[in-house]
Design an enzyme around this catalytic site. Structure first.
Site, PDB file in Angstrom:
ATOM      1  N   MET A 254       1.558  -2.599  12.195  1.00 36.80           N
ATOM      2  CA  MET A 254       0.994  -3.582  13.122  1.00 36.80           C
ATOM      3  C   MET A 254       1.222  -3.197  14.583  1.00 36.80           C
ATOM      4  O   MET A 254       1.843  -3.951  15.339  1.00 36.80           O
ATOM      5  CB  MET A 254       1.601  -4.966  12.833  1.00 36.80           C
ATOM      6  CG  MET A 254       1.382  -5.446  11.418  1.00 36.80           C
ATOM      7  SD  MET A 254      -0.357  -5.506  10.977  1.00 36.80           S
ATOM      8  CE  MET A 254      -0.809  -7.037  11.781  1.00 36.80           C
TER       9      MET A 254
ATOM     10  N   ARG B  65       4.718   1.517  25.241  1.00 39.97           N
ATOM     11  CA  ARG B  65       3.903   1.857  24.065  1.00 39.97           C
ATOM     12  C   ARG B  65       3.888   3.371  23.777  1.00 39.97           C
ATOM     13  O   ARG B  65       4.188   3.816  22.672  1.00 39.97           O
ATOM     14  CB  ARG B  65       2.471   1.347  24.235  1.00 39.97           C
ATOM     15  CG  ARG B  65       1.619   1.528  22.988  1.00 39.97           C
ATOM     16  CD  ARG B  65       0.247   0.923  23.129  1.00 39.97           C
ATOM     17  NE  ARG B  65       0.282  -0.490  23.461  1.00 39.97           N
ATOM     18  CZ  ARG B  65       0.592  -1.468  22.605  1.00 39.97           C
ATOM     19  NH1 ARG B  65       0.897  -1.168  21.359  1.00 39.97           N
ATOM     20  NH2 ARG B  65       0.598  -2.730  22.985  1.00 39.97           N
TER      21      ARG B  65
ATOM     22  N   ASN C  90      -6.114   4.935   8.182  1.00 42.48           N
ATOM     23  CA  ASN C  90      -5.700   3.529   8.145  1.00 42.48           C
ATOM     24  C   ASN C  90      -6.479   2.819   7.048  1.00 42.48           C
ATOM     25  O   ASN C  90      -7.560   3.253   6.653  1.00 42.48           O
ATOM     26  CB  ASN C  90      -6.007   2.871   9.504  1.00 42.48           C
ATOM     27  CG  ASN C  90      -5.530   1.429   9.558  1.00 42.48           C
ATOM     28  OD1 ASN C  90      -4.452   1.105   9.047  1.00 42.48           O
ATOM     29  ND2 ASN C  90      -6.327   0.558  10.144  1.00 42.48           N
TER      30      ASN C  90
ATOM     31  N   LEU D 299      -2.065   1.708  18.985  1.00 47.44           N
ATOM     32  CA  LEU D 299      -1.519   3.034  19.268  1.00 47.44           C
ATOM     33  C   LEU D 299      -2.033   3.570  20.606  1.00 47.44           C
ATOM     34  O   LEU D 299      -3.174   3.305  20.990  1.00 47.44           O
ATOM     35  CB  LEU D 299      -1.908   4.004  18.153  1.00 47.44           C
ATOM     36  CG  LEU D 299      -1.528   3.549  16.742  1.00 47.44           C
ATOM     37  CD1 LEU D 299      -2.055   4.522  15.702  1.00 47.44           C
ATOM     38  CD2 LEU D 299      -0.016   3.395  16.607  1.00 47.44           C
TER      39      LEU D 299
ATOM     40  N   ASN E 167       0.839  -1.212   0.000  1.00 41.04           N
ATOM     41  CA  ASN E 167       0.000   0.000   0.000  1.00 41.04           C
ATOM     42  C   ASN E 167       0.867   1.252   0.000  1.00 41.04           C
ATOM     43  O   ASN E 167       0.544   2.238  -0.665  1.00 41.04           O
ATOM     44  CB  ASN E 167      -0.941   0.009   1.212  1.00 41.04           C
ATOM     45  CG  ASN E 167      -2.179  -0.826   0.957  1.00 41.04           C
ATOM     46  OD1 ASN E 167      -3.052  -0.426   0.202  1.00 41.04           O
ATOM     47  ND2 ASN E 167      -2.233  -2.004   1.572  1.00 41.04           N
TER      48      ASN E 167
ATOM     49  N   HIS F 166      -7.980  -1.086   6.069  1.00 41.24           N
ATOM     50  CA  HIS F 166      -8.294  -2.361   6.714  1.00 41.24           C
ATOM     51  C   HIS F 166      -8.959  -3.286   5.694  1.00 41.24           C
ATOM     52  O   HIS F 166      -9.849  -2.850   4.958  1.00 41.24           O
ATOM     53  CB  HIS F 166      -9.239  -2.100   7.892  1.00 41.24           C
ATOM     54  CG  HIS F 166      -9.571  -3.339   8.646  1.00 41.24           C
ATOM     55  ND1 HIS F 166      -8.700  -3.920   9.536  1.00 41.24           N
ATOM     56  CD2 HIS F 166     -10.667  -4.132   8.613  1.00 41.24           C
ATOM     57  CE1 HIS F 166      -9.245  -5.014  10.029  1.00 41.24           C
ATOM     58  NE2 HIS F 166     -10.443  -5.165   9.488  1.00 41.24           N
TER      59      HIS F 166
HETATM   60  C1  GRF Z   1      -3.106  -4.736   4.052  1.00 38.58           C
HETATM   61  O1  GRF Z   1      -3.927  -5.812   3.747  1.00 38.58           O
HETATM   62  C2  GRF Z   1      -3.817  -3.733   4.883  1.00 38.58           C
HETATM   63  O2  GRF Z   1      -5.180  -3.678   4.639  1.00 38.58           O
HETATM   64  C3  GRF Z   1      -3.613  -4.238   6.275  1.00 38.58           C
HETATM   65  O3  GRF Z   1      -2.299  -4.748   6.274  1.00 38.58           O
HETATM   66  C4  GRF Z   1      -1.938  -5.137   4.949  1.00 38.58           C
HETATM   67  C5  GRF Z   1      -0.693  -4.406   4.610  1.00 38.58           C
HETATM   68  O4  GRF Z   1      -0.122  -4.811   3.401  1.00 38.58           O
HETATM   69  N1  GRF Z   1      -3.830  -3.177   7.234  1.00 38.58           N
HETATM   70  P1  GRF Z   1       1.046  -3.970   2.759  1.00 38.58           P
HETATM   71  O5  GRF Z   1       2.171  -3.899   3.806  1.00 38.58           O
HETATM   72  O6  GRF Z   1       0.518  -2.617   2.442  1.00 38.58           O
HETATM   73  O7  GRF Z   1       1.469  -4.726   1.549  1.00 38.58           O
END
Ligand code: GRF
Length: 321
Positions: free
Chosen positions: A92, A67, A109, A95, A17, A111
């Protein structure tokens, strides 16, 4: 074109992404630029790609940090890079609340489900097991609760009868790569849309006591007092008298305050045509990164300056804001 919004992307892994956002930002009309890619995982594959694309990177393992303290380290890197927005892309980490609230409305974000369905992990398997015929992806604002902030955009992806979680994931990923850059572009551009700016100023203006909206010579304005005898305390000037700007006009205490403000922050303030002579100052709204608390402060101050005494006693206005 106004300045591009400055975006820091936080990743933990593959970074596909992130790559989609970087490539989208290469288009000259893209309203955002990627100023930093930061990761909590030194092994994150996306980091090498970001570097190869000439983007500044920041890598710091979260191991051994509390954290909130770790969030501050990442946040510091984003601020150092001058980021206006933080974009999470496979980041990952849960927060800390303080961090999230400092970036309210400026952290996004993505998802891999059609939220509010299936927040958290294993979204593909859960959708397939539930017998759903549709899954997809969601871009949302980040709030204190995991995967549940206001939704900015979604793409539906059909689930095939013989889908496995992996196959579904790879198709949803294609949709993610298209959705994220588009939604981010729309979101960062909203503050350049005069209609959006007028609506936002109106919301803040009408929070003040005894106020109503009224246009004045075509300009949106807000008054304090009765419908019959109220007085204007704010206007939005939209390319007025040939000016290039969209600005909030509010009342200063007079020419000295106006001159001092303009001298101190010439990119933010100017003396508007006609209105300037009677102590109204223009505060630019077309910067793409408006400080809305500051605007709310100006509205209160201007409201106090023109409100009749019996109403202005209703709120105490700080001298400095
Ligand atoms: C994606 O599927 C996103 O929706 C989720 O984590 C994954 C990240 O993939 N939050 P990338 O690191 O962007 O390839």
């Amino acid at each position: 074109m106004a300045e591009r919004a400055r975006v820091a992307i936080f990743i933990s892994g593959r970074g596909s992404n992130m790559a989609a956002l970087i490539y989208a930002a290469k288009h000259e009309e893209c309203p955002f630029e990627v100023v930093l890619v930061a990761s909590n995982d030194p092994e994150a594959r996306g980091i090498a790609l970001a570097r190869a694309e000439g983007i500044d990177t920041f890598v710091q393992s979260h191991k051994g940090h509390e954290r909130a303290a770790f969030d501050e380290i990442m946040e510091h890197a984003a601020r150092d890079a001058g980021a206006d927005y933080i974009v999470l892309a496979g980041y990952m980490r849960i927060l800390s609340e303080a961090f999230v609230s400092r970036w309210k409305g400026r952290m996004l974000n993505i998802h891999p489900s059609l939220l509010p369905k299936y927040p958290g992990l294993d979204t593909y398997a859960r959708a397939i097991e539930a017998g759903d015929s549709l899954s997809g992806c969601t871009v949302h604002l980040v709030t204190g609760e995991l995967d549940s902030g206001p939704i900015l955009g979604q793409t539906e992806v059909a689930i095939l009868p013989d889908d496995t979680p992996d196959r579904l994931a790879s198709r949803i990923l294609i949709a993610e790569h298209q959705l994220y850059p588009r939604v981010l572009a729309d979101y960062v551009s909203r503050e350049l849309d005069p209609d959006w700016l007028v609506q936002k100023v109106g919301e803040l203006a009408l929070e003040l006591p005894e106020t109503h909206a009224r246009t004045s010579h075509g300009a949106p304005g807000w008054r304090v007092g009765t419908e019959k005898s109220g007085k204007f305390f704010a206007y939005v000037s939209i390319h007025h008298h040939g000016e290039e700007t969209v600005a909030l006009l509010v009342k200063t205490s007079g020419p000295d305050e106006m001159a001092a403000l303009i001298e101190a922050e010439p990119d933010l303030y100017y003396k508007p045509a006609y209105y300037g002579a009677s102590g109204w100052i223009a505060v630019r709204l077309d910067t793409g990164t408006v400080d809305w608390d500051h605007i709310a402060g100006w509205l209160r101050k201007s409201w106090s300056a023109v409100a009749p005494k019996k109403i202005s006693g209703l709120i105490a206005v700080a001298e400095e804001f």
